[in-house]
Design a protein around this motif. Structure first.
Motif, short mmCIF file in Angstrom:
data_model
loop_
_atom_site.label_atom_id
_atom_site.label_comp_id
_atom_site.label_asym_id
_atom_site.label_seq_id
_atom_site.Cartn_x
_atom_site.Cartn_y
_atom_site.Cartn_z
N LEU A 71 0.85 -1.20 0.00
CA LEU A 71 0.00 0.00 0.00
C LEU A 71 0.88 1.25 0.00
O LEU A 71 0.63 2.20 -0.77
N GLU A 72 1.90 1.23 0.82
CA GLU A 72 2.80 2.38 0.92
C GLU A 72 3.49 2.65 -0.41
O GLU A 72 3.65 3.80 -0.83
N THR A 73 3.87 1.58 -1.10
CA THR A 73 4.50 1.72 -2.42
C THR A 73 3.54 2.39 -3.40
O THR A 73 3.93 3.28 -4.18
N ALA A 74 2.27 1.99 -3.36
CA ALA A 74 1.26 2.59 -4.24
C ALA A 74 1.07 4.06 -3.93
O ALA A 74 0.98 4.90 -4.83
N LEU A 75 1.04 4.41 -2.63
CA LEU A 75 0.89 5.81 -2.24
C LEU A 75 2.10 6.63 -2.66
O LEU A 75 1.96 7.77 -3.13
N ARG A 76 3.28 6.06 -2.54
CA ARG A 76 4.51 6.80 -2.84
C ARG A 76 4.75 6.95 -4.34
O ARG A 76 5.52 7.81 -4.76
N ARG A 77 4.06 6.13 -5.14
CA ARG A 77 4.08 6.37 -6.58
C ARG A 77 3.29 7.63 -6.92
O ARG A 77 3.59 8.32 -7.90
N VAL A 78 2.29 7.94 -6.11
CA VAL A 78 1.53 9.18 -6.28
C VAL A 78 2.30 10.36 -5.73
O VAL A 78 2.41 11.41 -6.37
N ASP A 79 2.84 10.18 -4.52
CA ASP A 79 3.55 11.26 -3.84
C ASP A 79 4.69 10.65 -3.02
O ASP A 79 4.45 10.04 -1.97
N PRO A 80 5.93 10.78 -3.48
CA PRO A 80 7.07 10.15 -2.80
C PRO A 80 7.29 10.62 -1.37
O PRO A 80 8.04 9.98 -0.61
N ALA A 81 6.64 11.71 -0.97
CA ALA A 81 6.81 12.21 0.39
C ALA A 81 5.89 11.51 1.39
O ALA A 81 6.04 11.69 2.60
N VAL A 82 4.95 10.72 0.89
CA VAL A 82 3.94 10.11 1.75
C VAL A 82 4.43 8.80 2.33
O VAL A 82 5.05 7.98 1.65
N THR A 83 4.17 8.59 3.61
CA THR A 83 4.34 7.29 4.26
C THR A 83 3.08 7.02 5.08
O THR A 83 2.29 7.94 5.32
N VAL A 84 2.90 5.79 5.51
CA VAL A 84 1.71 5.44 6.30
C VAL A 84 1.96 5.82 7.75
O VAL A 84 2.89 5.30 8.38
N PRO A 85 1.16 6.71 8.33
CA PRO A 85 1.32 7.04 9.74
C PRO A 85 0.72 5.95 10.61
O PRO A 85 -0.06 5.11 10.14
N TYR A 86 1.09 5.94 11.88
CA TYR A 86 0.50 4.96 12.79
C TYR A 86 -0.37 5.66 13.82
O TYR A 86 -0.13 6.80 14.21
N TRP A 87 -1.41 4.95 14.26
CA TRP A 87 -2.34 5.45 15.29
C TRP A 87 -2.06 4.68 16.58
O TRP A 87 -2.33 3.49 16.66
N ASP A 88 -1.51 5.37 17.55
CA ASP A 88 -1.25 4.77 18.86
C ASP A 88 -2.54 4.84 19.67
O ASP A 88 -2.82 5.83 20.34
N TRP A 89 -3.31 3.77 19.61
CA TRP A 89 -4.61 3.73 20.28
C TRP A 89 -4.51 3.55 21.79
O TRP A 89 -5.53 3.59 22.48
N THR A 90 -3.29 3.41 22.31
CA THR A 90 -3.15 3.42 23.77
C THR A 90 -3.12 4.86 24.29
O THR A 90 -3.31 5.09 25.50
N ARG A 91 -2.88 5.84 23.42
CA ARG A 91 -2.81 7.25 23.82
C ARG A 91 -3.93 8.09 23.24
O ARG A 91 -4.57 8.87 23.94
N ASP A 92 -4.16 7.99 21.92
CA ASP A 92 -5.21 8.78 21.27
C ASP A 92 -6.49 7.97 21.26
O ASP A 92 -6.76 7.19 20.36
N ARG A 93 -7.30 8.17 22.33
CA ARG A 93 -8.40 7.24 22.60
C ARG A 93 -9.80 7.85 22.44
O ARG A 93 -10.79 7.12 22.47
N ALA A 94 -9.88 9.14 22.25
CA ALA A 94 -11.19 9.80 22.17
C ALA A 94 -11.75 9.70 20.75
O ALA A 94 -11.01 9.68 19.76
#
Length: 288
Positions: A71-94
């Motif tokens: 998926l990340e490779t497909a996104l970076r073919r569109v925009d090389p600056a993009v990476t997949v961010p992560y959601w830390d659900w132990t902290r951002d819970r609302a």
């Protein structure tokens, strides 16, 4: 060159926009729906026959690591600056915190039918029609926290319990094992109700809607969730350097798991790659 996956809560406004735009672009091209199809096709449970490569199996972690990379490779073919961010659900819970903002993934589904009506992935935008699904629904759905039967996101303590286990996985290598890091993180528990879901699985239940089925990829939060799961695997690997993916060899003909799980050096469908080859990704990406 090694690239960085960031905590979604640290993304700038511009980074959020670029990530969303790249997702919408591959959706428009039809590429995104192929990812949904792949996940549906490889969601094989204990109760079914044949090989399990994506879930309820030791290869849960390397399978999704490679899936994320594609998926990340497909996104970076569109925009090389993009990476997949992560959601830390132990902290951002609302339910109103990142990533559930209007400029990122949009918010909760409405009460009547759980349809997401805010943000760039709302059906009304015309940019995110569901085409590959296990039901007939065309719009993205969510039920954050499950108002009708509340469930809480996993805690840092829940994650630590998984990370402490030094053994990667144990026989019979399925959803019933009570030991081993893989299932403590994947989260197949015993009993009924919310207690049966832990860590990864509990997050899918907490988000609800599209995230409840094999077509969970239809919700872009799938990638942010699995990026965090992948990060947790890298932490386990750093903590337990002497331990590796198990099983090392395939179960024999006398085993109930014969030809049902992927061993360390066997090919991981649908790719020409083994779990062993996905052990170390430090030359590809790292986490901030």
């Amino acid at each position: 060159m090694v690239y960085i996956r960031k905590d979604v809560s640290t993304l700038t406004v511009a980074e959020r926009r670029r990530f969303v735009n790249a997702l919408l672009t591959i959706k428009k091209r039809g590429e995104y729906d192929e990812f949904v199809r792949i996940h549906i096709d490889h969601y094989v449970s204990d109760g079914e026959g044949g090989l399990r490569s994506a879930h309820m199996t030791p290869s849960f972690l390397p399978w999704h690591r490679r899936f994320l990379l594609d998926l990340e490779t497909a996104l970076r073919r569109v925009d090389p600056a993009v990476t997949v961010p992560y959601w830390d659900w132990t902290r951002d819970r609302a339910t109103t915190a990142v990533p559930w903002t209007k400029d990122l993934l949009g918010g909760n589904g409405r009460r009547s039918d759980h349809q997401v009506t805010t943000g760039p992935f709302a059906y009304a935008t015309g940019d995110w029609t569901i085409r590959e699904n296990v039901t007939d629904g065309e719009f993205l759905t969510r039920d954050l926290g499950r108002a009708g039967s509340p469930i809480a996101l996993p805690t840092a303590s829940d994650v630590e319990t998984a990370l402490r286990d030094p053994v990667y996985d144990v026989a019979p290598w399925d959803s019933t094992v009570a030991r081993g890091f893989r299932n403590r993180l994947e989260g197949w528990g015993s009993g009924s109700g919310s207690a049966a879901w832990r860590n990864h699985n509990r997050v899918h239940r907490w988000v609800g809607g599209a995230m409840l089925s094999g077509a969970s990829v239809n919700d872009p939060v799938f990638w942010l969730h699995h990026a965090f799961v992948d990060l947790l695997w890298t932490r386990w690997q750093s903590r337990h350097r002497e331990h590796r993916y198990l099983p090392a060899g395939p179960p024999g003909p006398g085993s109930s798991q014969y030809r049902r799980v992927v061993a360390r050096h066997e090919k991981l469908p649908p790719w020409d790659m083994t779990p062993s080859q996905l052990d170390d990704v430090s030359r590809i990406y790292r986490y901030a």
